[in-house]
Design an enzyme around this catalytic site. Structure first.
Site, PDB file in Angstrom:
ATOM      1  N   GLU A  28       5.797   3.668   1.661  1.00  0.00           N
ATOM      2  CA  GLU A  28       6.516   4.852   2.141  1.00  0.00           C
ATOM      3  C   GLU A  28       7.327   4.547   3.396  1.00  0.00           C
ATOM      4  O   GLU A  28       8.458   4.997   3.531  1.00  0.00           O
ATOM      5  CB  GLU A  28       5.530   5.990   2.411  1.00  0.00           C
ATOM      6  CG  GLU A  28       5.299   6.825   1.156  1.00  0.00           C
ATOM      7  CD  GLU A  28       4.060   7.705   1.236  1.00  0.00           C
ATOM      8  OE1 GLU A  28       3.355   7.675   2.273  1.00  0.00           O
ATOM      9  OE2 GLU A  28       3.808   8.402   0.237  1.00  0.00           O
ATOM     10  N   SER A  62       0.859  -1.184   0.000  1.00  0.00           N
ATOM     11  CA  SER A  62       0.000   0.000   0.000  1.00  0.00           C
ATOM     12  C   SER A  62       0.894   1.232   0.000  1.00  0.00           C
ATOM     13  O   SER A  62       2.100   1.145   0.223  1.00  0.00           O
ATOM     14  CB  SER A  62      -0.860   0.002   1.254  1.00  0.00           C
ATOM     15  OG  SER A  62      -0.021   0.143   2.384  1.00  0.00           O
ATOM     16  N   LYS A  63       0.270   2.362  -0.222  1.00  0.00           N
ATOM     17  CA  LYS A  63       1.016   3.615  -0.243  1.00  0.00           C
ATOM     18  C   LYS A  63       1.735   3.788   1.098  1.00  0.00           C
ATOM     19  O   LYS A  63       2.912   4.118   1.154  1.00  0.00           O
ATOM     20  CB  LYS A  63       0.031   4.757  -0.470  1.00  0.00           C
ATOM     21  CG  LYS A  63       0.648   6.121  -0.579  1.00  0.00           C
ATOM     22  CD  LYS A  63      -0.393   7.095  -1.136  1.00  0.00           C
ATOM     23  CE  LYS A  63       0.179   8.475  -1.344  1.00  0.00           C
ATOM     24  NZ  LYS A  63       0.497   9.181  -0.106  1.00  0.00           N
ATOM     25  N   ARG A  64       0.972   3.486   2.159  1.00  0.00           N
ATOM     26  CA  ARG A  64       1.543   3.718   3.481  1.00  0.00           C
ATOM     27  C   ARG A  64       2.713   2.785   3.798  1.00  0.00           C
ATOM     28  O   ARG A  64       3.773   3.220   4.214  1.00  0.00           O
ATOM     29  CB  ARG A  64       0.457   3.600   4.550  1.00  0.00           C
ATOM     30  CG  ARG A  64       0.860   4.306   5.823  1.00  0.00           C
ATOM     31  CD  ARG A  64      -0.327   4.534   6.669  1.00  0.00           C
ATOM     32  NE  ARG A  64      -1.119   3.298   6.679  1.00  0.00           N
ATOM     33  CZ  ARG A  64      -1.610   2.745   7.757  1.00  0.00           C
ATOM     34  NH1 ARG A  64      -1.389   3.284   8.914  1.00  0.00           N
ATOM     35  NH2 ARG A  64      -2.329   1.647   7.695  1.00  0.00           N
TER      36      ARG A  64
END
Ligand code: GLU
Length: 490
Positions: free
Chosen positions: A265, A260-262
């Site tokens: 990152e 996921s994006k989270r």
């Protein structure tokens, strides 16, 4: 029938790495089969619309080198290629479905829908959905009298159009990646096809456009698999053929779970394609790497350019299980592609970074630098970061000094500089012979001169072969840097 595929992003955010893989597989199939790749912007969800997302998607695809035969930019016979410009087609299809009893109007308020969803089930099952088993008790054109429906419409009461999903039916389709896939229709809700603002939902618009654009293969992420039974019903009700389906496996985080994006990152993995560009990845390397996120050629070959990939790519070789993303592996691909880049292409990519760093470098000199560096860099930017090729060091690596600069370093380098100054021509061999002779005379190991010399010449403790570097820098530069280090590090 020639192959027609589409990449159909929604402009709800910038192009991410998963989207790029979907785009790539579509382009590979089209190119490999001499078909057409279409870029369609699915922008009917105005609530999640991001103004510059479409531009980012188009620019990122172009940077990556993925070409679309038909798109909002290139045009084409089956356009327009933005759904917001095609609403007439969706209204026509919705009307056909209504006329034939495969869709109905629903007037339920948000509160009424909440009540439906919060209804407790006796057996602890999932809350009821809007479907054959509940629609009779909701407010729609199937449960209300005809006169009431006409009155509500005439009064302008907000309403949606829902798909009338049949009860107790197994909806089956075949997926190239997963084989035969079946869903029980009781698990499928009466999907909203047209929202109260008159805009179609993704499901209706997607099916209508895939049909009208003559799409032969739908290639998309696994997250759309559960929507496919709705699409299959729509194709059937509209009397259209279902395209071949291929749902790509999930891209997983190195620590497990969906990338996921989270969690990307938090692990230093760039999310958006534009971030990979900004971090200096070569587009060829990125495409090559993501081609392998779910597909393999069935041979040992790992390095491919786009045309080679198109030549061997098949959907039959796409796997169904999730694949872990690895930034180390991507970096390896980047190194391999840098090594293979045509000299001129490499120079021009490196030059972009030199320009940013304000370094003005002659062509011949740059090409000599690249001969030394091509096999040692992970990124084109690493060349510009090796400042010692272009200017005298203005400081020396602290740890290097602590480890390598000894009491006798000053006198040894002073002597070495003096001998180099006398040499008629400084090639790598001379630099080495002079150094080794001096070490022998002074009865020290060669390393005792090599290490402080590298620090003096480059400011750092790593780099290409020292003597090759010295040959490239030239005699006067080397002598100047040696003497300057002796003074500054004394
Ligand atoms: N608009 C959908 C998306 O954003 C497309 C899904 C599909 O390819 O059908 O991913």
């Amino acid at each position: 029938m020639s192959t027609r595929v589409r990449f159909a992003p929604s402009p709800t955010g910038y192009l991410h790495i998963g989207g790029l893989r979907t785009a790539l597989y579509n382009v590979l199939l089209a190119q490999g089969q001499g078909g057409s790749a279409i870029l369609r912007i699915e922008d009917t969800d105005r609530s999640r619309f991001v103004a510059d997302a479409e531009q980012d998607i188009i620019t990122s695809l172009a940077w990556a080198g993925l070409h679309f035969d038909e798109s909002p930019v290139a045009g084409g016979d089956r356009g327009p290629y933005r759904q917001s410009e095609r609403t007439r087609h969706y209204s026509d299809a919705a009307q056909t479905l209504l006329d034939q009893g495969h869709a109905y109007l629903a007037f339920d308020t948000p509160e009424e829908l909440d009540t439906l969803r919060s209804t407790k089930t006796s057996d602890g099952q999932a809350p009821p959905r809007y479907s054959a088993s509940t629609r009779g008790s909701m407010k729609n054109s199937l449960s209300l009298a005809v006169g009431d429906v006409e009155r509500l419409v005439a009064e302008g009461v907000p309403h949606v159009i829902r798909l009338r999903v049949p009860e107790d039916e197994v909806v089956t389709f075949s997926d190239i990646v997963r084989g035969e896939v079946s869903f029980n229709s009781n698990e499928v809700d009466d999907q909203i096809l047209v929202k109260s603002d008159g805009m179609p939902t993704y499901h209706l618009a997607n099916v209508v456009d895939d049909h009208l654009m003559g799409i032969t293969h739908v290639i998309r992420g696994e997250e759309w698999l559960s929507s496919t039974p709705k699409h299959v019903l729509l194709y059937r009700f509209l009397g259209w053929d279902v395209p071949a389906m291929a749902h790509l496996p999930l891209i997983l985080s190195p620590t497990g779970g969906k990338l996921s994006k989270r969690n990307a990152e938090s692990q230093g993995i760039p999310v958006f394609v534009s971030d990979y560009q900004a971090e200096g990845y070569e587009p060829e390397a990125l495409l090559n790497y993501i081609a392998f996120l779910g597909w393999n050629p069935g041979t040992d070959q790992e390095i491919f350019d786009l045309d080679e990939l198109a030549g061997v790519f098949t959907l039959e070789r796409v796997g169904s299980s999730g694949v872990q993303f690895s930034i180390d592996k991507l970096r390896w691909f980047n190194e391999q592609h840098l090594r293979r880049l045509d000299a001129e292409v490499l120079s021009s990519r490196v030059r972009t970074h030199l320009d940013t760093a304000g370094l003005d470098v002659a062509d011949d000199y740059l090409s000599a630098v690249l001969d030394l560096m091509r096999d040692r860099i992970s990124f084109a930017a690493d060349v510009a970061a090796a400042r010692y090729f272009f200017e005298d060091p203005d400081r020396y690596d602290e740890k290097g000094i602590a480890k390598r600069w000894k009491d006798d370093s000053g006198p040894l380098l002073t002597a070495y500089a003096a001998r180099l100054d006398e040499a008629s021509n400084l090639d790598a061999e001379t630099a080495e012979t002079v150094l080794r002779d001096l070490a022998e005379e002074r009865q020290v190991g060669a390393g005792r001169i090599i290490h402080p010399c590298r620090l003096a010449v480059s400011g750092v403790t790593f780099g290409p072969g020292l003597f090759e570097l010295m040959e490239l820098l030239g005699r006067s530069t080397c002598v100047r840097r040696l003497r300057s280090a002796v003074t500054r590090l004394a």
